[in-house]
Design an enzyme around this catalytic site. Structure first.
Site, mmCIF file in Angstrom:
data_model
loop_
_atom_site.group_PDB
_atom_site.id
_atom_site.type_symbol
_atom_site.label_atom_id
_atom_site.label_comp_id
_atom_site.label_asym_id
_atom_site.label_seq_id
_atom_site.Cartn_x
_atom_site.Cartn_y
_atom_site.Cartn_z
ATOM 1 N N CYS A 7 8.425 -9.606 5.879
ATOM 2 C CA CYS A 7 8.245 -9.183 7.130
ATOM 3 C C CYS A 7 8.121 -10.868 7.422
ATOM 4 C CB CYS A 7 6.664 -8.731 7.275
ATOM 5 S SG CYS A 7 5.532 -9.632 6.398
ATOM 6 N N PRO B 80 0.724 -1.307 -0.033
ATOM 7 C CA PRO B 80 -0.087 -0.013 0.286
ATOM 8 C C PRO B 80 0.823 1.188 -0.192
ATOM 9 C CG PRO B 80 -0.013 -1.014 1.890
ATOM 10 C CD PRO B 80 0.667 -1.952 1.133
#
Length: 484
Positions: A412, A299
């Site tokens: 991540c 995003p």
């Protein structure tokens, strides 16, 4: 993001029961949710039982997450989420979110506590009943909900579920005992009991038992709210009542309310971004005037970092809806970026870039304290599959870098198969790239996160603080590679 899309962590960021053929006695089927708290599973009205609809939705969504491996983000989206969730008023939506996240975060402890209160094990096929118990137990053990309400509404939930009707008395007895003995029952007697076995095995294998247990303990405290600011981090920390971390992130303490209401949000002075997610973009150093490609960009947190630092950024993403969200975010931040919706394999720039950032799709196991559903929606097979995707994307990213340019690969995940191993295999077949070691002075406060080869590996047990709510950060891997 769709419910089945692998979550890329940190940037700003059901199994339905079959409809019953006949209504229960005294219950009229409802065509659709009509008003506050009217939605219950299978479409039956909750009638005059305030709060029942929220508990039934929570049980159904817990089933969707644990049994069907559906992402909580998709289910709990107020605009596009599960219809039962969307039918609830804002207050009850907040309660459902709290129940779901708590039930997942403490799932092992809750399971153990319930089992201790049972005279005999639940039937193997009593899946819906177990979810009702978990929803009730999460409220009794951890949430600020009157025990009587949690117990009574769990019993009522049994009454409108044909699979669980005959267990109402048992649910009442179990949850009332939980209420009486909650302080002793909720104590974690087995370290790591709130981590699924598949994930705990991988953590122990990668970090050793002591470190794995420290990571598991960190997962029990919800993640703080971190923001990245365009400038004057110290000033914004003071203005927002937070602290400035050594890496430049502003971390807020206890926060209750919409992020959008905080000073500086509407003006585009900052954006939400975990402290670890802010690190990869900083590994490029001074990017002012450089041409930088941010791949898998939406995003847009890292895109915003690069653009606000003066880079001429081209942001790529394969998903048009995600790119629209990136454009909206950058519009609020008043940052000018070129955006391209395309498959990376088909993208051919006019000239190579000075720097390329690939923050790749991954299992997101580094974000469990922020997204506890990840531990139950992902598994070892998906880690293997995603590692293959990352290897392919890294190979595609390499061709976009000019000679002497920098390629940063990050994600991540806490699993080395999605980090160190991907990089090692890449370097084995790309002799024109080498590791550009990260120096300890580049990441003050996180020197211990840099390994002997100069690659970055953060985990939730790092950045300790006296207040656990201000401690830790997401698990992230990053390697800085230079094209020779």
């Amino acid at each position: 993001m769709s419910a089945d899309t692998p979550r890329r962590g940190g940037n700003f960021d059901a199994t339905r029961s079959a409809p019953r053929k006949k209504p229960l006695p005294g219950k009229a089927p409802a065509a659709r949710p009509a008003a506050h708290d009217t939605y219950v599973q299978d479409g039956y009205s909750a009638g005059d039982r305030p709060g029942l609809g929220a508990r039934l939705v929570a049980a159904k969504l817990l089933s969707a997450i644990v049994d069907a491996k559906t992402s909580a983000d998709g289910l709990l989206d107020g605009g596009n989420g599960h219809p039962g969730f969307r039918a609830l008023e804002g207050r009850d939506q907040g309660l459902v979110k709290a129940i779901i996240l708590t039930a997942l975060r403490f799932r092992g402890t809750i399971e153990r506590a319930i089992d201790r209160c049972l005279d005999r094990p639940l039937p193997p096929n009593a899946v819906a009943l177990r979810h009702i118990l978990h929803v009730g137990a999460a409220q009794v053990l951890y949430l600020d909900v009157p025990d009587s309400a949690a117990v009574d509404l769990a019993v009522a939930a049994c009454a409108v579920d044909s699979r669980s009707q005959r267990f109402g008395g048992m649910v009442n007895a179990v949850l009332r005992r939980l209420s009486r003995e909650k302080e002793s029952l909720k104590l974690v007697s087995k370290p790591g009991e709130n981590v699924p076995e598949w994930l705990m095995q991988k953590l122990v294998g990668a970090y050793g038992k002591e470190r794995a247990l420290a990571i598991a303990a960190a997962h029990l405290t919800p993640a703080p709210l971190d923001i990245t600011v365009k400038s004057d981090a110290a000033g914004w920390a003071e203005k927002l009542g937070g602290v400035m971390l050594p890496t430049g992130t502003v971390r807020l303490g206890a926060f209750d309310g919409p992020v959008t209401a905080l000073p500086g949000f509407a003006e585009g002075a900052w954006w939400v971004q975990d402290a670890a997610a802010a690190l990869p973009a900083r590994l490029f150093g001074d990017v002012a005037g450089l041409r930088v490609a941010d791949l898998c960009a939406a995003p847009g947190g890292k895109t915003a970092q690069l653009a606000s630092a003066g880079a001429r950024v081209t942001a790529l993403d394969i998903n048009a809806n995600r790119m629209k969200r990136l454009q909206e975010n950058l519009g609020r931040l008043q940052l000018d970026v070129e955006t391209v919706v395309t498959d990376l394999a088909r993208y051919v720039p006019e000239t190579p870039f000075d720097a390329v950032l690939l923050d790749s799709p991954c299992s997101s196991t580094g974000t469990v304290r922020r997204h506890p559903d990840v531990a139950y929606t992902k598994d070892d097979a998906e880690v293997e599959k995603l590692a293959e995707v990352q290897a392919r994307l890294l190979g595609e990213a390499a061709r976009l870098v000019r000679a002497g340019g920098i390629l940063v690969f990050s994600n991540c995940s806490l699993d080395p198969r999605e980090g160190e191993i991907v990089v090692a295999e890449f370097l084995a077949v790309h002799a024109d790239f080498g590791v550009d070691p990260i120096r300890p002075e580049e990441l003050p406060g996180l020197e211990a996160a840099i390994d002997a080869k100069g690659m970055l590996r953060t985990a939730p047990d790092l950045l300790p603080a006296e207040d656990p709510r201000l401690a830790g950060l997401d698990g992230f891997f990053a390697a800085r590679l230079r094209k020779l």
